[in-house]
Design an enzyme around this catalytic site. Structure first.
Site, PDB file in Angstrom:
ATOM      1  N   ALA A  76       0.813  -1.320  -0.174  1.00  0.00           N
ATOM      2  CA  ALA A  76       0.122   0.146  -0.195  1.00  0.00           C
ATOM      3  C   ALA A  76       0.795   1.279  -0.097  1.00  0.00           C
ATOM      4  O   ALA A  76       2.086   1.116   0.412  1.00  0.00           O
ATOM      5  CB  ALA A  76      -0.995   0.228   1.273  1.00  0.00           C
ATOM      6  N   HIS A 249       0.908 -12.327   4.581  1.00  0.00           N
ATOM      7  CA  HIS A 249       0.858 -11.017   4.516  1.00  0.00           C
ATOM      8  C   HIS A 249       2.000 -10.236   5.082  1.00  0.00           C
ATOM      9  O   HIS A 249       2.003  -9.254   5.786  1.00  0.00           O
ATOM     10  CB  HIS A 249      -0.302 -10.315   5.274  1.00  0.00           C
ATOM     11  CG  HIS A 249      -0.962  -9.093   4.537  1.00  0.00           C
ATOM     12  ND1 HIS A 249      -2.089  -9.282   3.995  1.00  0.00           N
ATOM     13  CD2 HIS A 249      -0.805  -8.058   4.678  1.00  0.00           C
ATOM     14  CE1 HIS A 249      -2.511  -7.988   3.495  1.00  0.00           C
ATOM     15  NE2 HIS A 249      -1.572  -7.019   3.967  1.00  0.00           N
ATOM     16  N   ASP A 280       5.447 -15.308  -1.079  1.00  0.00           N
ATOM     17  CA  ASP A 280       5.804 -14.002  -0.692  1.00  0.00           C
ATOM     18  C   ASP A 280       6.133 -14.168   0.974  1.00  0.00           C
ATOM     19  O   ASP A 280       5.456 -14.817   1.448  1.00  0.00           O
ATOM     20  CB  ASP A 280       5.340 -12.972  -1.233  1.00  0.00           C
ATOM     21  CG  ASP A 280       4.030 -12.544  -0.583  1.00  0.00           C
ATOM     22  OD1 ASP A 280       3.649 -12.743   0.809  1.00  0.00           O
ATOM     23  OD2 ASP A 280       3.127 -11.853  -1.356  1.00  0.00           O
ATOM     24  N   VAL A 283      11.454 -13.013   1.420  1.00  0.00           N
ATOM     25  CA  VAL A 283      12.350 -13.517   0.390  1.00  0.00           C
ATOM     26  C   VAL A 283      13.378 -12.126   0.096  1.00  0.00           C
ATOM     27  O   VAL A 283      13.006 -11.007  -0.052  1.00  0.00           O
ATOM     28  CB  VAL A 283      11.566 -13.428  -1.026  1.00  0.00           C
ATOM     29  CG1 VAL A 283      12.545 -13.461  -2.339  1.00  0.00           C
ATOM     30  CG2 VAL A 283      10.778 -14.601  -0.968  1.00  0.00           C
ATOM     31  N   GLY A 303       8.033  -7.667  -1.061  1.00  0.00           N
ATOM     32  CA  GLY A 303       7.340  -6.425  -0.657  1.00  0.00           C
ATOM     33  C   GLY A 303       8.215  -5.483  -0.020  1.00  0.00           C
ATOM     34  O   GLY A 303       8.566  -4.576  -0.713  1.00  0.00           O
TER      35      GLY A 303
HETATM   36  C1  LIG Z   1       3.685  -1.736   3.962  1.00  0.00           C
HETATM   37  C2  LIG Z   1       3.147  -2.856   3.501  1.00  0.00           C
HETATM   38  C3  LIG Z   1       1.804  -2.734   2.804  1.00  0.00           C
HETATM   39  C4  LIG Z   1       1.201  -3.957   2.135  1.00  0.00           C
HETATM   40  N1  LIG Z   1       0.074  -3.674   1.527  1.00  0.00           N
HETATM   41  C5  LIG Z   1      -0.739  -4.776   1.177  1.00  0.00           C
HETATM   42  C6  LIG Z   1      -1.802  -4.568   0.517  1.00  0.00           C
HETATM   43  O1  LIG Z   1      -2.539  -3.546   0.074  1.00  0.00           O
HETATM   44  N2  LIG Z   1      -2.394  -5.831  -0.126  1.00  0.00           N
HETATM   45  C7  LIG Z   1      -1.814  -7.044  -0.059  1.00  0.00           C
HETATM   46  O2  LIG Z   1      -2.281  -7.914  -0.262  1.00  0.00           O
HETATM   47  N3  LIG Z   1      -0.774  -7.056   0.636  1.00  0.00           N
HETATM   48  C8  LIG Z   1      -0.079  -6.091   1.291  1.00  0.00           C
HETATM   49  N4  LIG Z   1       0.860  -6.439   1.887  1.00  0.00           N
HETATM   50  C9  LIG Z   1       1.727  -7.541   1.918  1.00  0.00           C
HETATM   51  C10 LIG Z   1       2.469  -8.116   0.717  1.00  0.00           C
HETATM   52  O3  LIG Z   1       1.949  -8.017  -0.529  1.00  0.00           O
HETATM   53  C11 LIG Z   1       3.467  -9.256   0.999  1.00  0.00           C
HETATM   54  O4  LIG Z   1       2.485 -10.333   1.453  1.00  0.00           O
HETATM   55  C12 LIG Z   1       4.488  -8.990   1.865  1.00  0.00           C
HETATM   56  O5  LIG Z   1       5.042  -7.766   2.224  1.00  0.00           O
HETATM   57  C13 LIG Z   1       5.637  -9.948   1.734  1.00  0.00           C
HETATM   58  O6  LIG Z   1       6.622  -9.963   2.630  1.00  0.00           O
HETATM   59  P1  LIG Z   1       7.671  -9.115   2.391  1.00  0.00           P
HETATM   60  O7  LIG Z   1       7.621  -7.690   2.623  1.00  0.00           O
HETATM   61  O8  LIG Z   1       8.659  -9.888   3.478  1.00  0.00           O
HETATM   62  O9  LIG Z   1       8.488  -9.373   1.189  1.00  0.00           O
HETATM   63  C14 LIG Z   1       1.678  -5.095   2.569  1.00  0.00           C
HETATM   64  C15 LIG Z   1       3.007  -5.432   3.020  1.00  0.00           C
HETATM   65  C16 LIG Z   1       3.446  -4.034   3.459  1.00  0.00           C
HETATM   66  C17 LIG Z   1       5.011  -4.517   4.271  1.00  0.00           C
HETATM   67  C1  LIG Z   2      -4.927  -2.651   4.299  1.00  0.00           C
HETATM   68  C2  LIG Z   2      -4.046  -1.840   3.516  1.00  0.00           C
HETATM   69  C3  LIG Z   2      -4.557  -0.603   3.185  1.00  0.00           C
HETATM   70  C4  LIG Z   2      -2.559  -2.323   3.692  1.00  0.00           C
HETATM   71  C5  LIG Z   2      -2.338  -3.607   4.075  1.00  0.00           C
HETATM   72  O1  LIG Z   2      -2.437  -4.608   3.701  1.00  0.00           O
HETATM   73  C6  LIG Z   2      -1.011  -3.662   5.054  1.00  0.00           C
HETATM   74  O2  LIG Z   2      -0.731  -2.560   5.581  1.00  0.00           O
HETATM   75  O3  LIG Z   2      -0.543  -4.747   5.422  1.00  0.00           O
END
Ligand SMILES: Cc1cc2nc3c(=O)[nH]c(=O)nc-3n(C[C@H](O)[C@H](O)[C@H](O)COP(=O)(O)O)c2cc1C
Ligand SMILES: CC(C)CC(=O)C(=O)O
Length: 356
Positions: A76, A249, A280, A283, A303
């Site tokens: 996000a 997540h 994910d 990684v 991410g």
């Molecule tokens: C700041 C942040 C925002 C994220 N926002 C979303 C999102 O809007 N939708 C979603 O499906 N996953 C979201 N994720 C999860 C990422 O898609 C992903 O699953 C995760 O970051 C992977 O782990 P990593 O950060 O260790 O690579 C978010 C992760 C972070 C760190």
């Molecule tokens: C719910 C979102 C706006 C963002 C998200 O998925 C997160 O911050 O992990």
């Protein structure tokens, strides 16, 4: 090394509240730590003298071909990291041939994100991630926006029936985005004008019926993100998912689940190649990508590394981190005697220190 340096630069550059938003996880951040540590428990067992002179690391995914098996996971609010936000991420991912997953919570509208990607590389593939909205007409409106933007697949995130309790955000009182920064894809849809972290409603009432309804609104392939249990992976395939993303997540939802990597083998076994499985969480290097592939993933998502790179150096930083991951993966593949991704097989992953 690149990633560590970019992370450190980002940490120094960012508002500490925004840094914490990205760096943090749910609860005591055990899962956040486990995601990375899980990779340390595995070692690659190379094969030799396989005559693999030419390597091809490309990967075919639903509606997209990646130059390598690394995709940009949906995260996000990129404009918290850099004024160019998702535009910069899109240009960088496209230039490096990485599939970009932009999302409902992007601070640049999906049409502009996809246009920026195509400007950088005409054939660039952009996927759109959304949370199933409690009001079906809102989900449908988001789908239309993604289709009109030319996205080639949808990713529906199912690990968030409720918001994660992000410990650092609660401590910092981080609830609102700074002025001029909002979830642009939510604009002009029912609900308050976007501007808060919680502008995307989540609902524990959602079910596979809602997933079916979503499939009924689009001819795009739809991947399901946030699956950990193999039974859910099977259900996803039965309901017509085009792919599964094994993910917790990034440790931001339930702080008592396994590391994402530890859930991958059982999911891959259940899916048995019917649709691609992505992974994910944690990684950070080419070797991690190789381990994920050997354990059954078609590609790995990153991410936070992309966000640190964006905060530190904008588009150039994101290019650097994606290029390094791809090169490091390619190098690891060569050292394992592989010519293509499929050459990394399950027998080539062993426990680290397993013979002690
Ligand atoms: C700041 C942040 C925002 C994220 N926002 C979303 C999102 O809007 N939708 C979603 O499906 N996953 C979201 N994720 C999860 C990422 O898609 C992903 O699953 C995760 O970051 C992977 O782990 P990593 O950060 O260790 O690579 C978010 C992760 C972070 C760190
Ligand atoms: C719910 C979102 C706006 C963002 C998200 O998925 C997160 O911050 O992990």
């Amino acid at each position: 090394m690149t990633l560590r340096a970019l992370h450190e630069t980002a940490r120094r550059a960012l508002d500490p509240v925004h840094y914490d938003y990205v760096a943090g996880g749910a609860g005591e951040e055990r899962v956040l730590a486990d995601n990375e540590r899980a990779f340390d428990r595995y070692a690659l067992l190379p094969r030799v003298l396989r005559g693999s002179a030419r390597r091809d690391t490309s990967v075919d995914l639903p509606g997209a071909r990646g130059a390598g098996p690394v995709v940009v996971a949906p995260t996000a609010f990129h404009r918290l990291m850099h004024p160019d936000g998702e535009r910069a991420t899109a240009r960088a991912a496209a230039a490096e041939g990485a599939v970009l997953v932009t999302g409902a919570a992007a601070t640049v509208a999906v049409g502009e994100v996809a246009a920026a990607a195509r400007e950088a590389a005409p054939g660039a593939a952009v996927w759109f991630q959304l949370y199933p909205h409690p009001r079906h007409e809102v989900t449908e409106a988001l789908v239309r926006r993604a289709e009109e933007a030319g996205c080639t697949a949808l990713v529906v995130t199912v690990d968030s029936p409720v918001f994660g309790r992000h410990t650092r955000d609660l401590r910092n009182g981080f609830t609102d985005l700074p002025p001029g920064c909002a979830a642009e894809n939510m604009r002009d849809l029912p609900g308050a004008p976007p501007g808060a972290l919680t502008d995307i409603p989540m609902s524990p009432a959602l079910s596979w019926r809602d997933f079916d309804a979503l499939l009924g609104t689009t001819s795009l392939p739809v991947l399901v993100k946030g699956v950990l249990h193999p039974a859910d992976a099977l259900l996803a395939v039965e309901h017509g998912a085009a792919g599964i993303v094994v993910s917790n997540h990034g440790g931001r939802q339930c702080d008592t689940v396994p590391a994402a990597l530890d859930c991958l083998p059982a999911v891959a076994e259940a899916v048995a190649g019917r649709v691609p499985v992505l992974l994910d969480g944690g990684v950070r290097r080419g070797g991690d990508v190789a381990v994920a592939l050997a354990l059954g993933a078609a590609a790995a998502g990153v991410g936070r590394p992309v966000l640190w790179a964006l905060a530190a150096e904008g588009e150039a930083g994101v290019r650097r981190v994606l290029a390094e991951l791809r090169d490091d993966y390619d190098h690891t593949l060569a050292l394992c005697g592989g010519a293509r991704n499929a050459d990394l097989t399950r027998d080539m992953v062993v426990p680290r220190g397993g013979t002690r």
